[in-house]
Write an enzyme that holds these catalytic residues in place. Structure first.
Site, PDB file in Angstrom:
ATOM      1  CG  ASP A   1     -20.313  -2.537  -3.719  1.00 14.54           C
ATOM      2  OD1 ASP A   1     -20.714  -1.542  -3.073  1.00 14.54           O
ATOM      3  OD2 ASP A   1     -20.695  -2.776  -4.873  1.00 14.54           O
TER       4      ASP A   1
ATOM      5  CD  GLU B   1     -22.798   2.730  -6.552  1.00 12.19           C
ATOM      6  OE1 GLU B   1     -23.213   3.619  -7.325  1.00 12.19           O
ATOM      7  OE2 GLU B   1     -21.671   2.192  -6.675  1.00 12.19           O
TER       8      GLU B   1
END
Length: 366
Positions: A80, A136
């Site tokens: 991500d 994250e």
């Protein structure tokens, strides 16, 4: 084929993979985009590793895990990014004079490419686990238990986050805690009868000063997002402040947590509500010292020069692995700069060397 030719060929293959990942936008808050990205990353991994991963979808967030044999070493990354969908229109993929640019190129899609190429060059994948998470950048709320479960009891975790300035490996990271201090007061007309109210804004001012005073030494306690009040002529009945905490040691994280929950109201008639707590434990230097010494030795043998180390304030998923007692070395990913910024970039010529270092570390530890 000369070593230079081989390195150039390897870098070209990495650039192709890197472009593919960057062109698949993966904004953390767009779960459909994260799911699409996971499919692209999984397919790339299957090409290099000969097999696909487990798809682990937790609360709608897609994570990927490959496991080979009896686990000994964990490679950890995320797919991500902080960049909203559509960023490619203003920050397009480019490769100019050996510098790659585009959303997520440095943090941390180049690190994923290096990981796949490092593993592809091993004679055997036995003992290796690769975990690539999808949240994250927003605190790893769904993946943190998975990370801890996967890392517990292993010999080492290598975190493929980008390196610090100049490619320095990250041997210590501060732990993070996040709090919201909510003040509940009582509204009243500010002109007619302010004495009948309990001013949440004044109470919040007291609490902000108390919170800011908790910082000491390497520990920072920073009031951040503020809100309160409804109109100019109303005593505010509610107010709040967000608090960002960064600590270098577990004991400091516990001290600040206790102090936050010990806050008491000053203004009569107001009430406090303290939400939040520790998010990531610190990655203390002791958890990376042995692995960094090994990396220095291996880098010298590979002709990569002297490795530098850095202690940084930002946290990563490596904080979680260190927190469960797994020796952890971070910052093995891209060399470049500009994480989360308009000038984000990765230096392609550095990618083969970092890949070789990771491969050597895996072979030495597993």
């Amino acid at each position: 084929m000369s070593m230079i030719d081989n390195t150039s060929q390897q870098a070209a293959g990495m650039v192709e993979d890197l472009e593919e990942l960057v062109l698949c936008e993966s904004f953390s808050s767009d779960l459909e985009a994260v799911a699409r990205s996971a499919k692209v990353v999984a397919a790339m991994g299957a090409r290099h590793l000969g097999t696909g991963p487990e798809f682990l979808v937790i609360d709608g967030v897609t994570h990927l895990r490959w496991s080979f044999g009896t686990p000994r070493v964990l490679l950890l990354g995320h797919h991500d990014t902080v960049w909203p969908i559509g960023t490619l229109a203003t920050h397009p993929w480019s490769l100019v004079d050996g510098v790659a640019r585009g959303p997520g190129v440095f943090d941390m899609k180049a690190g994923l490419v290096q990981t796949f190429h490092a593993l592809a060059g091993l004679g055997s994948l036995d003992g290796v686990t690769l975990l690539i998470t999808g949240d994250e950048e927003v605190g790893s709320l769904t993946s943190s238990p998975l990370i801890q479960e996967t890392a517990r009891g292993l010999a080492a975790t290598f975190v493929m986050e980008a390196g610090a300035d100049g490619g320095a490996l990250k041997t210590a990271r501060k732990g993070t805690s996040n709090y919201t201090v909510n003040v509940h007061g009582k509204a009243a007309h500010a002109g007619l009868e302010p004495e009948k109210g309990a001013n949440a804004g004044i109470e919040l001012a007291h609490q902000i000063l108390s919170v800011a005073a908790m910082g000491a030494g390497a520990t920072t306690v920073t009031p951040t997002v503020l809100s309160g009040g409804t109109s100019f002529n109303t005593v505010p009945a509610a107010a709040s402040v967000g608090v960002d905490v960064r600590v270098a040691e577990v004991a400091e994280q516990a001290r600040v947590d206790a102090a936050m929950h010990a806050l008491r109201p000053v203004v009569p008639g107001t009430r406090l509500e303290i939400l939040g707590g520790p998010n990531r434990p610190p990655l203390e230097a002791s958890m990376s010292a042995g692995l960094f010494a090994l990396a220095q030795e291996l880098a010298a043998g590979l002709g990569l020069g002297t490795l530098a180390s850095a202690s940084v304030g930002g946290a990563s998923d490596g904080n979680f692995t260190a927190g469960v007692g797994c020796p952890t070395l971070d910052g093995l990913g891209a060399v470049g700069g500009g994480a989360h910024a308009d000038h984000e970039h990765a230096i392609v010529a550095e990618m083969p060397g970092r890949t070789a270092l990771l491969r050597a570390l895996i072979e030495a530890v597993r």
